[in-house]
Scaffold this motif. Structure first.
Motif, mmCIF file in Angstrom:
data_model
loop_
_atom_site.group_PDB
_atom_site.id
_atom_site.type_symbol
_atom_site.label_atom_id
_atom_site.label_comp_id
_atom_site.label_asym_id
_atom_site.label_seq_id
_atom_site.Cartn_x
_atom_site.Cartn_y
_atom_site.Cartn_z
ATOM 1 N N ARG A 231 -3.690 47.235 6.947
ATOM 2 C CA ARG A 231 -3.202 48.269 8.203
ATOM 3 C C ARG A 231 -2.049 47.417 9.171
ATOM 4 N N PHE A 232 -1.260 48.133 9.481
ATOM 5 C CA PHE A 232 -0.221 47.387 10.391
ATOM 6 C C PHE A 232 -0.967 47.674 11.888
ATOM 7 N N THR A 233 -1.518 46.671 12.407
ATOM 8 C CA THR A 233 -2.343 46.676 13.621
ATOM 9 C C THR A 233 -1.655 46.200 14.559
ATOM 10 N N VAL A 234 -2.052 46.225 15.766
ATOM 11 C CA VAL A 234 -1.319 45.513 16.943
ATOM 12 C C VAL A 234 -1.205 43.813 16.541
ATOM 13 N N THR A 235 -2.059 43.305 15.859
ATOM 14 C CA THR A 235 -2.091 41.715 15.525
ATOM 15 C C THR A 235 -0.936 41.696 14.316
ATOM 16 N N ALA A 236 -0.852 42.679 13.725
ATOM 17 C CA ALA A 236 0.171 42.462 12.705
ATOM 18 C C ALA A 236 1.598 42.561 13.334
ATOM 19 N N ALA A 237 1.772 43.529 14.281
ATOM 20 C CA ALA A 237 2.901 43.776 14.988
ATOM 21 C C ALA A 237 3.326 42.333 15.732
ATOM 22 N N LYS A 238 2.357 41.536 16.132
ATOM 23 C CA LYS A 238 2.669 40.274 16.908
ATOM 24 C C LYS A 238 2.837 39.118 15.781
ATOM 25 N N ALA A 239 2.469 39.243 14.497
ATOM 26 C CA ALA A 239 2.401 38.048 13.868
ATOM 27 C C ALA A 239 3.771 37.780 13.222
ATOM 28 N N ASP A 240 3.879 36.632 12.706
ATOM 29 C CA ASP A 240 5.009 36.219 12.086
ATOM 30 C C ASP A 240 5.208 36.750 10.681
ATOM 31 N N ASP A 241 4.154 36.882 10.090
ATOM 32 C CA ASP A 241 4.319 37.378 8.784
ATOM 33 C C ASP A 241 2.838 38.303 8.581
ATOM 34 N N TRP A 242 3.137 39.459 8.157
ATOM 35 C CA TRP A 242 2.050 40.658 7.958
ATOM 36 C C TRP A 242 2.289 40.797 6.409
ATOM 37 N N PHE A 243 0.993 40.674 5.791
ATOM 38 C CA PHE A 243 0.805 41.221 4.211
ATOM 39 C C PHE A 243 -0.271 42.310 3.917
ATOM 40 N N PRO A 244 0.394 43.566 3.816
ATOM 41 C CA PRO A 244 -0.701 44.645 3.726
ATOM 42 C C PRO A 244 -1.499 44.116 2.496
ATOM 43 N N ILE A 245 -2.250 43.285 2.408
ATOM 44 C CA ILE A 245 -2.798 42.840 1.148
ATOM 45 C C ILE A 245 -3.696 43.886 0.584
ATOM 46 N N ARG A 246 -3.999 43.643 -0.792
ATOM 47 C CA ARG A 246 -4.571 44.685 -1.645
ATOM 48 C C ARG A 246 -6.271 44.385 -1.185
ATOM 49 N N PRO A 247 -6.731 45.487 -0.731
ATOM 50 C CA PRO A 247 -8.261 45.416 -0.212
ATOM 51 C C PRO A 247 -9.027 44.630 -1.193
ATOM 52 N N GLY A 248 -9.925 43.725 -0.732
ATOM 53 C CA GLY A 248 -10.874 43.143 -1.432
ATOM 54 C C GLY A 248 -10.523 41.798 -2.265
ATOM 55 N N SER A 249 -9.155 41.388 -2.174
ATOM 56 C CA SER A 249 -8.512 40.525 -2.847
ATOM 57 C C SER A 249 -8.242 39.213 -1.760
ATOM 58 N N ASP A 250 -8.910 39.181 -0.748
ATOM 59 C CA ASP A 250 -8.576 37.978 0.147
ATOM 60 C C ASP A 250 -8.913 36.700 -0.381
ATOM 61 N N MET A 251 -10.150 36.747 -1.295
ATOM 62 C CA MET A 251 -10.408 35.620 -1.983
ATOM 63 C C MET A 251 -9.496 35.088 -2.885
ATOM 64 N N ALA A 252 -8.847 35.925 -3.458
ATOM 65 C CA ALA A 252 -7.739 35.221 -4.498
ATOM 66 C C ALA A 252 -6.541 34.418 -3.650
ATOM 67 N N PHE A 253 -6.452 35.324 -2.653
ATOM 68 C CA PHE A 253 -5.362 34.454 -1.885
ATOM 69 C C PHE A 253 -5.833 33.059 -1.254
ATOM 70 N N ILE A 254 -7.079 33.048 -0.947
ATOM 71 C CA ILE A 254 -7.351 31.818 -0.329
ATOM 72 C C ILE A 254 -7.652 30.710 -1.517
ATOM 73 N N LEU A 255 -8.155 31.253 -2.471
ATOM 74 C CA LEU A 255 -8.268 30.054 -3.819
ATOM 75 C C LEU A 255 -6.888 29.649 -4.215
ATOM 76 N N ALA A 256 -5.898 30.603 -4.121
ATOM 77 C CA ALA A 256 -4.484 30.001 -4.602
ATOM 78 C C ALA A 256 -4.114 29.199 -3.440
ATOM 79 N N MET A 257 -4.374 29.509 -2.318
ATOM 80 C CA MET A 257 -3.838 28.233 -1.260
ATOM 81 C C MET A 257 -4.635 26.980 -1.202
#
Ligand SMILES: Nc1nc2c(c(=O)[nH]1)N[C@H]1C(S)=C(S)[C@@H](COP(=O)(O)OP(=O)(O)OC[C@H]3O[C@@H](n4cnc5c(=O)[nH]c(N)nc54)[C@H](O)[C@@H]3O)O[C@H]1N2
Ligand SMILES: Nc1nc2c(c(=O)[nH]1)N[C@H]1C(S)=C(S)[C@@H](COP(=O)(O)OP(=O)(O)OC[C@H]3O[C@@H](n4cnc5c(=O)[nH]c(N)nc54)[C@H](O)[C@@H]3O)O[C@H]1N2
Ligand code: SF4
Ligand code: SF4
Ligand code: SF4
Ligand code: SF4
Ligand code: SF4
Ligand SMILES: [Mo]
Lengths: 720, 326, 184
Positions: A231-257
């Motif tokens: 979701r584009f939340t207030v936090t998203a509005a204030k962020a430098d980068d907002w990514f509407p990540i595909r739900p449930g895939s945060d772990m993939a993002f972290i592991l790739a980092m």
């Protein structure tokens, strides 16, 4: 703030100045009203416990102001904190004890005396104990300063079934960080230069001091904020980068980092060598988790993942991947939080300014009461067996409900509820109602006629926080504080604080000896060991003792033993392996909604706490109802426009709600606010207004912690 | 805000105030124009005088009850704020209303005055001091012309004031041009004229004379034309003005008030009556004979003018409040 | 003796810090008994863009306590007035509820109080300010978007912010001389 205390005058004689000034601007105010300014106390409208200075005019609370003495609340009081006055003066609040006369949920009540209410409940509890043993009773509660008395009553009564709220909230996160660092640290957002938040909507889900520090950090010092949320939340509005990540895939993002950081040698080798265990296994483990692979899972471009990983590592140790709080999203939640913890560990931000900092505490005393025997039976949710790593004293709510419904391993037939609204906070309202149906007795202690109270047999009205004195509470953190809640006005109705309610029951249950003290004695004992002379007096006058200086690095010495099995930070966890879980976080793709269905995600709004406050007029004015967020693309396909009535259904239930077609959400998700669609007519403004998400949510939990997984529900939508 | 805080009562007030101003103005004109030392159009003058005080009185009454605190209206008259159009206007209306009353008295025949005074119950009448009764019975008919002259500027001021009340508000770009005051003034005079056309047509005792109609038609055609040539520059000027004004104008040029403005006001309320009156007037203009008087046409035209005057105020009150700088 | 300069109260707002939490609005309601349905302050939300390129900004607004307040100018009874220190107030006892000032305020800062039938607006919490306290909305704000102070006091945070940061006022073309300064 000193000035305010000087003004804290308890008689009618002074402050004529204030009054005449007031009458100048507010014609009708009489100058004969005594005015007390700045009575320190502690807000209760959400778990943050901000410090408050109350202004009282005559015997009416006029205004609550922030108390800047608390470094955690940083001199603020949010909209909800300000609206607390309306809970006190709500004409529809609970005003005296009541016993149900009609059928459950029918809303027919008999107002009774406290004696009658206590007698009634004690009879029922005793009957249950006689028939099923003390383990036949369930005691559930959400955190609060007086929760301790309620829990103690359940324990003294002999029940193992004390069910607290963490398995609906943050237990997957706390377990993941504890398993890694032996403790749950804080994040130094005030000093961090690079912050990644995944679904931690900090500008709407207010957590102190994080919310304020994040604004201070990102706006004043230009720290960078990367935000992942469908979701584009207030936090998203204030962020430098907002990514509407595909739900449930945060772990993939972290592991790739982690993959990028290790591949590029940007990890903190010295720190890893000195303090951690299992880095070598990690190196092998993350090899397949390339950014290109993660792009396919997360829908975040590989180039961005790589860039963010580099920027993050370069900014370390002033870089944090923030843990989040309401962590219960998916069944792999624990492992996702573990991945976060490990990512933080490898850049060496542990216990550094701008990094992750272990919490300090303020010492306080303890009141010594008569101890009781441990319960003879084991918990009905069989936590020890199914979730051996999680905190047995908090229980696993959803698993508990399954067991109670089945009567396995034994029947539970009486339910006492304190400061909790399980009909809304526990997924699948229909099931919770069934659990209520099979109870012989339900007693609720609340300040308002919540939906759960509406289905109770007896209601004990607790005095509002502004009407009572509570124990001292320690709030651990980078800037730890101990806060005190003292009575600001006398109870305006026939209500009592939790301790007195508990004592009334204890007396009738023959447990008097365990509760033979007053709140003053309790607080005095606690205050005695505060790191300040005349602790009790100090608390009454200032409401807070706090450490305003942050301390960094105390655990960064070779001698420090982390409270883990190995005494080190455990990147690889043997205990997890032993318990049959992945010792390193393994990515498993989460199911995605089939076409025609949508994932229901949840989240907060700054003016509402959970299901509890949306009916207060000042807050309701801001958010009068809830609606279903739906992306314009699917909405267009289905011919849905904002304002259309929809029928939304899952395998748990269905609701009617209006559509809000908005770009602020991914096309495969829908969202609705929590706290509407109430069954209790006493909550006038939310009764039959909007829809309750708890009706739709299906039963699912995180495999390791048992924490309710709340973003697993897929719903169908039909225009009506 | 943007929700209107001034509603129909204010529309009525502005309309009624303007109507009184128009009635008085035409009556005064008819008094001032003389033929052989006597008013040229005595019937018009008399009717105007008889009618003028009432709309404005009713309007002021409505305004007071539109106040949040009607019983504090007296506060208006314990202060004078020269920068506040409403303060000036309140005083102006009071003076104007008193003058219209005196003017009405001056136009009453002695018997009518007596009859009127007899309406006061005897009991009450006996208590009125003789001095006052004497004073009330005073024959003012000699003063008609002087009162008319004195009233001219007041009537014009009232007509202008109803526009200035809106036009002086810089916060509402839709209003904030001097053209609004002029538009309101000429519309006010025109509604007064139209009302008198109607009244004269319905007056069975003194059937309308050709000369009277010619006078009223001439006047009305002039007024409508002037009004039209104020509306036109208002639109052009607005369209070429700063963004805020352009935005404001969008309300009548493709917004919620477009239909009302173009069809009801400009079409029905201004151009149609103009065409009817010109048509009736054509023989005179072409030197082909006397003025036509088709009562149906005349009634239609006059009715439309009055409607147009009301719609004008409606559109301005509501569209103006919806306009702003954002 | 140093000459005591006249006070001129004003407010500086750093909108980028505003998180639309509405604390200021509720605090104002509590402090000033503002009835339901009307407000002395608000957050202007502006949204732009299309998924997934979206923008959203929040600007808090209330009475600008204008240098040349058009609301005061049009008030027929003098109920609306401006204090020496710039604060624009309403003497409720003198207000006849004509609502002219509501219409005359280019910032839509005023409202008709449905309970008292007079007009209300932000007072800069004059009753608090006169006791050296901060306005309720300023004090309560979590992210300290709002800085209140005396323009004529060079030592005030407000003065220093204006001296060091670029700023603007809202719609200067109103000619009212608004005194809410928005940092850029
Ligand atoms: N659908 C859905 N479910 C959720 C969540 C969600 O976002 N969506 N969030 C989850 C999370 S993170 C949490 S922490 C839980 C919270 O779950 P709950 O703790 O059940 O939350 P509330 O809805 O705030 O209910 C609190 C109840 O306590 C009462 N209360 C408030 N103050 C007092 C007091 O001083 N004394 C007494 N006796 N009663 C009081 C209120 O009137 C209300 O009935 O919900 C979880 N469940
Ligand atoms: N105003 C307010 N503040 C509160 C509370 C409150 O009730 N009201 N409650 C307090 C409590 S008890 C808690 S636990 C915290 C909770 O605070 P947070 O931890 O911030 O939790 P939520 O606000 O529930 O935010 C969850 C977000 O995750 C997003 N999300 C959903 N699925 C995914 C996903 O797969 N990946 C990612 N990256 N994001 C996802 C949702 O859209 C939502 O915006 O807030 C606390 N603060
Ligand atoms: S965040 Fe708001 S509701 Fe929560 S404790 Fe603080 S002031 Fe109260
Ligand atoms: S903002 Fe409006 S109400 Fe405030 S001083 Fe300016 S004109 Fe008056
Ligand atoms: S409403 Fe009150 S304050 Fe406003 S202009 Fe009228 S009298 Fe003055
Ligand atoms: S300064 Fe006071 S009156 Fe004005 S908006 Fe803030 S709280 Fe309300
Ligand atoms: S209190 Fe501060 S952050 Fe919250 S809405 Fe108001 S100005 Fe914005
Ligand atoms: Mo939570």
């Amino acid at each position: 703030m000193e000035r305010r205390f000087f003004m804290q005058i308890l008689g009618a004689s002074s402050l004529v100045g204030v009054n005449s000034a007031c009458s100048k601007w507010f014609g009708k105010r009489s100058s004969a009203v005594p005015y007390r300014l700045g009575i320190p106390t502690t807000c209760e409208l959400c778990p943050n416990k901000c410090s408050v200075l109350a202004d009282v005019k005559g015997d009416r609370i006029h205004k609550l102001n922030p108390n800047p003495a608390n470094p955690k609340s940083r001199g603020m009081l949010c909209a909800r904190g300000n609206a607390a006055i309306q809970q006190v003066y709500d004409p529809d609040r609970l005003k005296q004890p009541m016993i149900r006369v009609g059928a459950r949920g029918e809303g027919k009540w008999r107002t009774v005396t406290w004696e009658e209410a206590w007698d009634f409940a004690a009879e029922k509890l005793k009957a249950t104990r006689d028939k099923f043993g003390p383990e036949g009773t369930l005691w559930s509660s959400t955190e609060g300063f007086q929760e301790v008395f309620f829990k103690n009553l359940g324990q003294a009564f002999g029940s193992p079934n004390i069910q607290r709220h963490p398995s609906l909230c943050l237990s997957s996160m706390t377990l993941a960080y504890s398993m890694t660092f032996g403790t749950v640290p804080s994040f130094d957002l005030l000093k961090a230069d690079y912050i990644i938040m995944a679904g931690a909507n900090r500008f709407e889900s207010i957590i102190t001091p994080d919310t304020m520090d994040l604004i201070g950090g990102t706006m004043n010092r230009k720290a960078k904020l990367v935000y992942l949320d469908p979701r584009f939340t207030v936090t998203a509005a204030k962020a430098d980068d907002w990514f509407p990540i595909r739900p449930g895939s945060d772990m993939a993002f972290i592991l790739a980092m982690i993959h990028v950081i290790i591949r590029e040698g940007k990890h903190d080798k010295a720190f890893l060598d000195a303090f951690t265990l299992g880095f070598d296994q990690l190196v092998e483990h993350v090899k397949p988790y390339t950014p290109e692979w993660a792009e396919g899972e997360t829908e975040i471009p590989a180039a961005d993942i790589t860039r963010i990983a580099r920027e993050f590592a370069d900014a370390a140790p002033r870089a944090v991947f923030y843990a989040g709080r309401r962590s219960s999203w998916y069944q792999n939640d624990f492992q996702m939080r573990r991945a976060q913890a490990i990512l933080n560990a490898i850049v060496g931000n542990w216990d550094r300014e701008g990094g992750m900092v272990p919490n300090r505490k303020i010492a306080k005393g303890e009141f010594m009461f008569l101890p009781w025997d441990d319960p003879k039976a084991s918990r009905v949710d069989e936590v020890e067996k199914d979730f051996p790593l999680t905190s047995a004293k908090d229980g696993v709510y959803l698993s508990l409900r399954e067991h109670v419904l089945k009567g396995q391993p034994y029947p539970v037939k009486a339910w006492m509820v304190y400061k909790q609204d399980p009909l809304h906070s526990v997924p699948d309202q229909g099931k919770t109602l069934k659990m209520m149906e099979q109870m012989d007795f339900i007693g609720v202690i609340d300040i308002a006629m919540s939906d759960t109270a509406w289905y109770a047999d007896v209601i004990f009205p607790e005095s509002h926080y502004l009407e009572r004195t509570d124990p001292i509470e320690v709030m651990p953190g980078i800037w730890p504080a101990a806060v005190y809640r003292q009575q600001v006005v006398k109870p305006i109705h026939d209500t009592k604080p939790c301790l007195e309610i508990v004592q009334g029951l204890a007396k009738r249950l023959g447990l008097n000896d365990y509760f033979d003290y007053t709140i003053e004695q309790w607080v005095e004992a606690e205050a005695k060991e505060l790191p300040i002379p005349n602790g009790f007096e100090h608390m009454k006058k200032h409401g807070v003792v706090a450490s305003t200086e942050a301390k960094y690095g105390t655990t960064r010495n070779e001698a420090h033993r982390f409270i883990t099995k190995s005494g080190k930070i455990e990147i690889f966890s043997e205990r997890l392996a032993e318990a049959g879980h992945d010792p390193l976080p393994v990515y498993t793709p989460q199911p995605q909604p089939p076409s025609g269905k949508f994932r229901l995600v949840l989240g907060r709004k700054a003016t509402i706490t959970h299901a509890g406050l949306a009916h207060l007029p000042w807050l309701n004015e801001q958010v009068p109802t809830n609606d279903l967020w739906l992306n314009p693309v699917p909405a267009g396909q289905m011919g849905i426009r904002s304002g259309d009535w929809l029928e939304v259904s899952s395998t748990s239930g269905k609701v009617k709600i209006q559509a809000r077609v908005t770009d602020e959400i991914r096309p495969d998700c829908v969202f609705m606010l929590h706290g509407f669609g109430k069954k209790s007519p006493w909550l006038k403004r939310t009764f039959n207004n909007g829809a309750a998400d708890a009706i739709l949510l299906e039963t699912a939990w995180d495999k390791v912690s048992g924490n309710a997984a709340m973003h697993e529900t897929f719903v169908s939508i039909v225009k009506t | 805000m943007r929700e209107p805080v001034w509603e129909y009562l204010i529309v009525n007030y502005l309309f009624l105030g303007g109507l009184s101003a128009g009635l008085f103005f035409v009556s005064a004109l008819a008094t001032w124009l003389q033929e052989e030392g006597r008013p040229a159009f005595p019937h018009i003058a008399r009717w105007g005088a008889l009618l003028a005080p009432w709309p404005v009185s009713l309007g002021s009454f409505l305004l007071i009850f539109d106040l949040g605190k009607p019983f504090r209206f007296w506060k208006l008259f314990f202060t004078f704020h020269w920068q506040s159009p409403m303060s000036i206007g309140s005083w102006l209306l009071v003076i104007f209303t008193m003058l219209t009353m005196a003017y009405l008295w001056a136009w009453l025949e002695p018997e009518e005055r007596t009859r009127l005074l007899n309406f006061i119950p005897t009991k009450v009448r006996q208590r009125i001091p003789v001095k006052v009764v004497k004073w009330l019975e005073h024959d003012l008919s000699f003063w008609r012309r002087e009162l008319a002259m004195a009233g001219f500027p007041l009537a014009v001021s009232v007509g202008i004031y109803t526009g200035v009340l809106l036009g002086a508000v810089q916060a509402r770009p839709f209003w904030n041009t001097n053209l609004v005051a002029q538009m309101f003034l000429f519309s006010a005079l025109s509604t007064g004229t139209a009302t008198l056309i109607l009244v004269r047509l319905f007056d069975k005792k003194q059937p309308v004379a050709l000369a009277e109609m010619r006078f009223l038609y001439t006047l009305d055609i002039c007024l409508i034309l002037i009004e039209f040539f104020i509306v036109l520059p208002y639109l052009i000027h607005g369209k070429l003005s700063v963004l805020a004004v352009q935005d404001a104008l969008a309300q009548v040029l493709g917004g919620p008030f477009t239909f009302t403005f173009w069809v009801l006001f400009l079409g029905c309320g201004l151009l149609t009556p103009l065409l009817i009156e010109l048509y009736e007037f054509k023989p005179v203009l072409l030197g082909q004979g006397p003025l036509h008087i088709n009562p149906r046409w005349a009634i239609t035209a006059a009715g439309l003018v009055i409607l147009g005057g009301y719609v004008l105020r409606y559109v301005f009150v509501f569209a103006g409040q919806a306009s702003g700088f954002r | 003796m140093a000459q005591k300069t006249k006070k001129r109260y004003a407010m500086v707002l750093d909108s980028r810090k505003c998180i639309d939490c509405k604390a200021c609005i509720v605090a104002c309601k509590a402090e000033n008994d503002v009835p339901l349905g009307v407000f002395r302050n608000r957050i202007i939300v502006e949204k732009a863009g299309e998924y997934p390129k979206l923008r959203m900004s929040f600007d808090p607004e209330q009475c600008h306590h204008c240098e040349n307040p058009s609301c005061v100018r049009v008030c027929p009874t003098g109920a609306s007035y401006q204090r020496e220190d710039g604060i624009v107030l309403v003497k409720y006892d003198d207000c006849i509820g004509c609502k002219y000032c509501i219409i005359a305020c280019p910032y839509d800062a005023r409202y008709h109080n449905p309970e008292t039938h007079t007009v209300g607006k932000c007072t800069f919490c004059a009753h608090r300010v006169d006791h050296g306290e901060l306005p309720a909305c300023v004090e309560t704000c979590p992210s300290k978007v709002r800085v209140f102070g005396d323009l004529n006091d060079p030592k005030s945070e407000l003065h220093q912010l204006l001296a060091s940061r670029r700023h603007q006022v809202m719609n200067p073309q109103t000619g009212n001389g608004p005194q809410l300064y928005y940092l850029l």
